[in-house]
Design a protein around this motif. Sequence first.
Motif, PDB file in Angstrom:
ATOM      1  N   PHE A 109       0.841  -1.209   0.000  1.00 29.79           N
ATOM      2  CA  PHE A 109       0.000   0.000   0.000  1.00 29.79           C
ATOM      3  C   PHE A 109       0.874   1.257   0.000  1.00 29.79           C
ATOM      4  O   PHE A 109       0.455   2.313  -0.433  1.00 29.79           O
ATOM      5  CB  PHE A 109      -0.959   0.004   1.206  1.00 29.79           C
ATOM      6  CG  PHE A 109      -2.096  -0.992   1.055  1.00 29.79           C
ATOM      7  CD1 PHE A 109      -2.962  -0.921  -0.025  1.00 29.79           C
ATOM      8  CD2 PHE A 109      -2.295  -1.996   1.995  1.00 29.79           C
ATOM      9  CE1 PHE A 109      -4.003  -1.827  -0.175  1.00 29.79           C
ATOM     10  CE2 PHE A 109      -3.335  -2.906   1.853  1.00 29.79           C
ATOM     11  CZ  PHE A 109      -4.191  -2.821   0.771  1.00 29.79           C
ATOM     12  N   ILE A 112       1.263   2.388  -3.625  1.00 31.45           N
ATOM     13  CA  ILE A 112       0.137   3.124  -4.219  1.00 31.45           C
ATOM     14  C   ILE A 112       0.012   4.506  -3.580  1.00 31.45           C
ATOM     15  O   ILE A 112      -0.451   5.461  -4.209  1.00 31.45           O
ATOM     16  CB  ILE A 112      -1.164   2.300  -4.128  1.00 31.45           C
ATOM     17  CG1 ILE A 112      -2.034   2.612  -5.343  1.00 31.45           C
ATOM     18  CG2 ILE A 112      -1.937   2.514  -2.863  1.00 31.45           C
ATOM     19  CD1 ILE A 112      -3.023   1.542  -5.696  1.00 31.45           C
ATOM     20  N   GLY A 132     -12.348  -2.774  -5.575  1.00 32.35           N
ATOM     21  CA  GLY A 132     -11.793  -3.948  -4.885  1.00 32.35           C
ATOM     22  C   GLY A 132     -12.901  -4.748  -4.218  1.00 32.35           C
ATOM     23  O   GLY A 132     -12.728  -5.927  -3.896  1.00 32.35           O
ATOM     24  N   ARG A 296      -6.945  -5.126   6.437  1.00 32.15           N
ATOM     25  CA  ARG A 296      -8.133  -4.266   6.351  1.00 32.15           C
ATOM     26  C   ARG A 296      -7.850  -2.880   6.908  1.00 32.15           C
ATOM     27  O   ARG A 296      -8.278  -1.860   6.357  1.00 32.15           O
ATOM     28  CB  ARG A 296      -9.288  -4.909   7.127  1.00 32.15           C
ATOM     29  CG  ARG A 296      -9.752  -6.257   6.566  1.00 32.15           C
ATOM     30  CD  ARG A 296     -10.944  -6.734   7.370  1.00 32.15           C
ATOM     31  NE  ARG A 296     -11.238  -8.140   7.164  1.00 32.15           N
ATOM     32  CZ  ARG A 296     -11.959  -8.620   6.146  1.00 32.15           C
ATOM     33  NH1 ARG A 296     -12.451  -7.800   5.255  1.00 32.15           N
ATOM     34  NH2 ARG A 296     -12.178  -9.913   6.037  1.00 32.15           N
ATOM     35  N   VAL A 303      -6.941   4.409   2.054  1.00 36.18           N
ATOM     36  CA  VAL A 303      -8.135   4.987   1.421  1.00 36.18           C
ATOM     37  C   VAL A 303      -8.429   6.363   2.032  1.00 36.18           C
ATOM     38  O   VAL A 303      -8.743   7.326   1.325  1.00 36.18           O
ATOM     39  CB  VAL A 303      -9.342   4.030   1.580  1.00 36.18           C
ATOM     40  CG1 VAL A 303     -10.638   4.712   1.152  1.00 36.18           C
ATOM     41  CG2 VAL A 303      -9.110   2.760   0.767  1.00 36.18           C
ATOM     42  N   MET A 306      -6.180   8.738   0.494  1.00 36.89           N
ATOM     43  CA  MET A 306      -6.348   8.912  -0.949  1.00 36.89           C
ATOM     44  C   MET A 306      -7.648   9.638  -1.305  1.00 36.89           C
ATOM     45  O   MET A 306      -7.668  10.555  -2.124  1.00 36.89           O
ATOM     46  CB  MET A 306      -6.323   7.531  -1.615  1.00 36.89           C
ATOM     47  CG  MET A 306      -6.158   7.519  -3.092  1.00 36.89           C
ATOM     48  SD  MET A 306      -4.571   8.181  -3.640  1.00 36.89           S
ATOM     49  CE  MET A 306      -3.452   6.861  -3.224  1.00 36.89           C
ATOM     50  N   GLY A 314     -17.144   1.630  -5.823  1.00 31.80           N
ATOM     51  CA  GLY A 314     -18.076   0.499  -5.799  1.00 31.80           C
ATOM     52  C   GLY A 314     -19.438   0.897  -5.248  1.00 31.80           C
ATOM     53  O   GLY A 314     -20.360   0.086  -5.228  1.00 31.80           O
ATOM     54  N   THR A 325     -15.425  -3.092   8.641  1.00 35.57           N
ATOM     55  CA  THR A 325     -14.901  -4.432   8.316  1.00 35.57           C
ATOM     56  C   THR A 325     -13.653  -4.768   9.133  1.00 35.57           C
ATOM     57  O   THR A 325     -13.289  -5.937   9.235  1.00 35.57           O
ATOM     58  CB  THR A 325     -14.552  -4.571   6.813  1.00 35.57           C
ATOM     59  OG1 THR A 325     -13.440  -3.728   6.503  1.00 35.57           O
ATOM     60  CG2 THR A 325     -15.729  -4.227   5.920  1.00 35.57           C
TER      61      THR A 325
HETATM   62  C1  HEM Z   1      -6.370   4.361  -4.848  1.00 38.99           C
HETATM   63  C2  HEM Z   1      -6.382   3.224  -4.187  1.00 38.99           C
HETATM   64  C3  HEM Z   1      -7.607   2.626  -3.556  1.00 38.99           C
HETATM   65  C4  HEM Z   1      -8.751   3.225  -3.135  1.00 38.99           C
HETATM   66  C5  HEM Z   1      -9.113   4.703  -3.148  1.00 38.99           C
HETATM   67  C6  HEM Z   1      -9.619   2.173  -2.629  1.00 38.99           C
HETATM   68  C7  HEM Z   1     -10.884   2.379  -2.112  1.00 38.99           C
HETATM   69  C8  HEM Z   1     -11.750   1.397  -1.705  1.00 38.99           C
HETATM   70  C9  HEM Z   1     -13.101   1.613  -1.224  1.00 38.99           C
HETATM   71  C10 HEM Z   1     -13.754   2.978  -1.024  1.00 38.99           C
HETATM   72  C11 HEM Z   1     -13.636   0.414  -0.965  1.00 38.99           C
HETATM   73  C12 HEM Z   1     -15.067   0.120  -0.455  1.00 38.99           C
HETATM   74  C13 HEM Z   1     -15.918  -0.369  -1.564  1.00 38.99           C
HETATM   75  C14 HEM Z   1     -16.309   0.717  -2.546  1.00 38.99           C
HETATM   76  O1  HEM Z   1     -17.271   1.454  -2.291  1.00 38.99           O
HETATM   77  O2  HEM Z   1     -15.634   0.846  -3.589  1.00 38.99           O
HETATM   78  C15 HEM Z   1     -12.652  -0.584  -1.267  1.00 38.99           C
HETATM   79  C16 HEM Z   1     -12.793  -1.945  -1.092  1.00 38.99           C
HETATM   80  C17 HEM Z   1     -11.814  -2.858  -1.288  1.00 38.99           C
HETATM   81  N1  HEM Z   1     -10.535  -2.628  -1.781  1.00 38.99           N
HETATM   82 FE1  HEM Z   1      -9.742  -0.827  -2.213  1.00 38.99          FE
HETATM   83  N2  HEM Z   1      -8.983   0.983  -2.744  1.00 38.99           N
HETATM   84  C18 HEM Z   1      -7.745   1.204  -3.309  1.00 38.99           C
HETATM   85  C19 HEM Z   1      -6.781   0.257  -3.564  1.00 38.99           C
HETATM   86  C20 HEM Z   1      -6.883  -1.079  -3.279  1.00 38.99           C
HETATM   87  C21 HEM Z   1      -5.849  -2.058  -3.483  1.00 38.99           C
HETATM   88  C22 HEM Z   1      -4.423  -1.789  -4.012  1.00 38.99           C
HETATM   89  C23 HEM Z   1      -6.363  -3.241  -3.113  1.00 38.99           C
HETATM   90  C24 HEM Z   1      -5.638  -4.563  -3.193  1.00 38.99           C
HETATM   91  C25 HEM Z   1      -6.172  -5.600  -3.740  1.00 38.99           C
HETATM   92  C26 HEM Z   1      -7.711  -3.033  -2.680  1.00 38.99           C
HETATM   93  C27 HEM Z   1      -8.587  -4.022  -2.252  1.00 38.99           C
HETATM   94  C28 HEM Z   1      -9.869  -3.812  -1.817  1.00 38.99           C
HETATM   95  C29 HEM Z   1     -10.726  -4.871  -1.326  1.00 38.99           C
HETATM   96  C30 HEM Z   1     -10.365  -6.344  -1.203  1.00 38.99           C
HETATM   97  C31 HEM Z   1     -11.933  -4.274  -0.990  1.00 38.99           C
HETATM   98  C32 HEM Z   1     -13.159  -4.964  -0.391  1.00 38.99           C
HETATM   99  C33 HEM Z   1     -13.076  -4.840   1.129  1.00 38.99           C
HETATM  100  C34 HEM Z   1     -14.285  -5.444   1.846  1.00 38.99           C
HETATM  101  O3  HEM Z   1     -15.404  -5.388   1.316  1.00 38.99           O
HETATM  102  O4  HEM Z   1     -14.081  -5.982   2.965  1.00 38.99           O
HETATM  103  N3  HEM Z   1      -7.996  -1.703  -2.776  1.00 38.99           N
HETATM  104  N4  HEM Z   1     -11.504   0.042  -1.714  1.00 38.99           N
END
Ligand code: HEM
Length: 362
Positions: A109, A112, A132, A296, A303, A306, A314, A325
């Motif tokens: 992380f 990024i 994600g 987590r 996040v 960022m 999502g 979570t």
């Molecule tokens: C600019 C970088 C990132 C941002 C701003 C970001 C933001 C978010 C946000 C806001 C969520 C909640 C779901 C949604 O509304 O979209 C989420 C979920 C998630 N993200 Fe990221 N994310 C980033 C990078 C990453 C990276 C590098 C990974 C690695 C695989 C990752 C893995 C996940 C996973 C696995 C979830 C689901 C978590 C859960 O539901 O328990 N994310 N992300």
Amino acid sequence: MTTPNVPTYGSYLQLGRVLDAQRPPTYGRTPGDTRDLLHHDEMTFIVVHQVFELWFKLMLHELGRARDLLGRAPSGGVRSETVAERDVPDVVATVGRVNEILRVAVDHFRVIETMHPLSFLAFRDAITPASGFQSVQFREMEILAGLPEAHRERLGGGSYALHLNPDERARIERRLGEMTLKDALLDWLGRTPIDETFPDFAEAFRDAFDGYVAEQEAFHGSNPVLTEAERAAARTRFDAQRKAIRDYLFEGSPAELKARRAFMFITTYRDEPLLRWPSTLLDGLVEFEQAFRMFRFRHARMVERMIGARTGTGGSPGLSYLEQTTAYRIFGNLLEARNFLIARRLLPLPTKTQMLRFNFGN
Ligand code: HEM
């Protein structure tokens, strides 16, 4: 001259395919069309996610093996009665590898985070509604490990599966039908032969724990610095501890009680040679729970930095959802055994040590 058909670095690792996957699709009319990156940093965003997905793939591979060994899954169609003693170190090694991957992956992380939020905004709209949240492998890891589905935060009352396509949903369904690592662990713990070694272990341990709490209470009581209100609050906490040990060892289904008692027993007598590998395995699983939660937590911190508290791509509330979570626990209250460990000098001694070739007290 014809080239002999032998492995090369690039062909064995299929680098042609892997390294040709960093240009995003256009989602236009022509399938397979790709577009240029919208910002220099979009490459960082793509590669970091792909690296995480590769780690997820390896962790699934390893967690599956740990589950199979511990759960005595049919090998060659034959399910054995017990986990072979020599398999326990293999489970330890497998879980240890998963923990190491999580430790290293969480550090990614930082990569990024070298991207400024303004750079992310240059292409964020183009990737919406991808998230994600739709990582199938991440969901598979949660399910395979044994995260109870009922404990998930439900966004708008719906399941995460609604955000997946039919093929992805089918993969999730298959995983949900499999034995989990947690099931395998409970099964294995339940077979620990405590009764043959120490028939009244739970009662003896409860009494020893009460003695320990009484000692702690006396220490606090004699602390001249504490106010009367602080003493009263401490008394309430000590009463809660006495209740908690009773709940842990005596309240629950027979299967839960067997597993919890075995967890206490193995952890408590971990110095005995025959319990050394089992206790190392339990330590590895405690670390796994911790490392998963750190993932987590670290993701949520990234996040926050960022995108702040805005809605996720999502569609979730973003940060506040991710914070919720971080409270998820795979092994539930099983690991609460850590609340009840007591100093070695107060431990009750097993009555039939010879049964398991132990060497207690020497
Ligand atoms: C600019 C970088 C990132 C941002 C701003 C970001 C933001 C978010 C946000 C806001 C969520 C909640 C779901 C949604 O509304 O979209 C989420 C979920 C998630 N993200 Fe990221 N994310 C980033 C990078 C990453 C990276 C590098 C990974 C690695 C695989 C990752 C893995 C996940 C996973 C696995 C979830 C689901 C978590 C859960 O539901 O328990 N994310 N992300």
